[in-house]
Design a protein around this motif. Sequence first.
Motif, short mmCIF file in Angstrom:
data_model
loop_
_atom_site.label_atom_id
_atom_site.label_comp_id
_atom_site.label_asym_id
_atom_site.label_seq_id
_atom_site.Cartn_x
_atom_site.Cartn_y
_atom_site.Cartn_z
N GLY A 173 -121.19 12.73 64.07
CA GLY A 173 -122.30 11.91 64.52
C GLY A 173 -122.00 11.08 65.75
O GLY A 173 -122.90 10.53 66.37
N HIS A 174 -120.73 11.00 66.13
CA HIS A 174 -120.31 10.18 67.27
C HIS A 174 -119.53 11.08 68.23
O HIS A 174 -118.41 11.51 67.91
CB HIS A 174 -119.45 9.02 66.78
N LEU A 175 -120.10 11.35 69.38
CA LEU A 175 -119.50 12.31 70.31
C LEU A 175 -118.15 11.85 70.86
O LEU A 175 -117.24 12.66 71.02
CB LEU A 175 -120.45 12.61 71.46
N GLY A 176 -118.01 10.57 71.12
CA GLY A 176 -116.74 10.06 71.62
C GLY A 176 -115.62 10.22 70.61
O GLY A 176 -114.50 10.60 70.94
N ARG A 177 -115.94 9.94 69.36
CA ARG A 177 -114.95 10.10 68.29
C ARG A 177 -114.60 11.57 68.10
O ARG A 177 -113.44 11.94 67.88
CB ARG A 177 -115.51 9.52 66.98
N PHE A 178 -115.61 12.43 68.18
CA PHE A 178 -115.37 13.88 68.09
C PHE A 178 -114.41 14.32 69.19
O PHE A 178 -113.43 15.02 68.92
CB PHE A 178 -116.69 14.64 68.19
N ALA A 179 -114.68 13.93 70.43
CA ALA A 179 -113.83 14.34 71.55
C ALA A 179 -112.40 13.83 71.36
O ALA A 179 -111.43 14.56 71.63
CB ALA A 179 -114.41 13.83 72.86
N HIS A 180 -112.26 12.60 70.89
CA HIS A 180 -110.94 12.02 70.66
C HIS A 180 -110.18 12.80 69.58
O HIS A 180 -109.02 13.19 69.77
CB HIS A 180 -111.09 10.55 70.26
N ASP A 181 -110.83 13.03 68.45
CA ASP A 181 -110.19 13.76 67.36
C ASP A 181 -109.88 15.20 67.76
O ASP A 181 -108.83 15.74 67.40
CB ASP A 181 -111.09 13.75 66.11
N TYR A 182 -110.79 15.81 68.51
CA TYR A 182 -110.59 17.19 68.96
C TYR A 182 -109.37 17.27 69.87
O TYR A 182 -108.53 18.15 69.71
CB TYR A 182 -111.85 17.68 69.69
N ARG A 183 -109.25 16.34 70.81
CA ARG A 183 -108.11 16.35 71.73
C ARG A 183 -106.80 16.10 70.98
O ARG A 183 -105.79 16.73 71.27
CB ARG A 183 -108.27 15.32 72.84
N ASP A 184 -106.83 15.20 70.00
CA ASP A 184 -105.64 14.97 69.19
C ASP A 184 -105.21 16.24 68.46
O ASP A 184 -104.02 16.53 68.34
CB ASP A 184 -105.88 13.86 68.16
#
Length: 84
Positions: free
Chosen positions: A58-69
């Motif tokens: 639901g939160h694109l910034g959090r998704f991008a952060h978790d995805y990059r991790d």
Amino acid sequence: MARAAGVGVRRLQEEFRRRLGTGPATALREVRLARAHRVLVEDGHAPVSDVAYACGFGHLGRFAHDYRDRYGELPSETARRRRG
């Protein structure tokens, strides 16, 4: 999840940790990230935001952060590599 499994929250957490070595929220996030990664690899033309929302983020910034991790690159980089 606990209700669907017919157990208490604490029991669910204990079983996840015992069997998977992690809690239910972390396990669910990993499943969602893997699904998003698969979609981005297979269909580089899908907008990243659509993929994120379809996979339960639901939160694109959090998704991008978790995805990059998890994958070492941003979801947009995965999609761009597929397009190229």
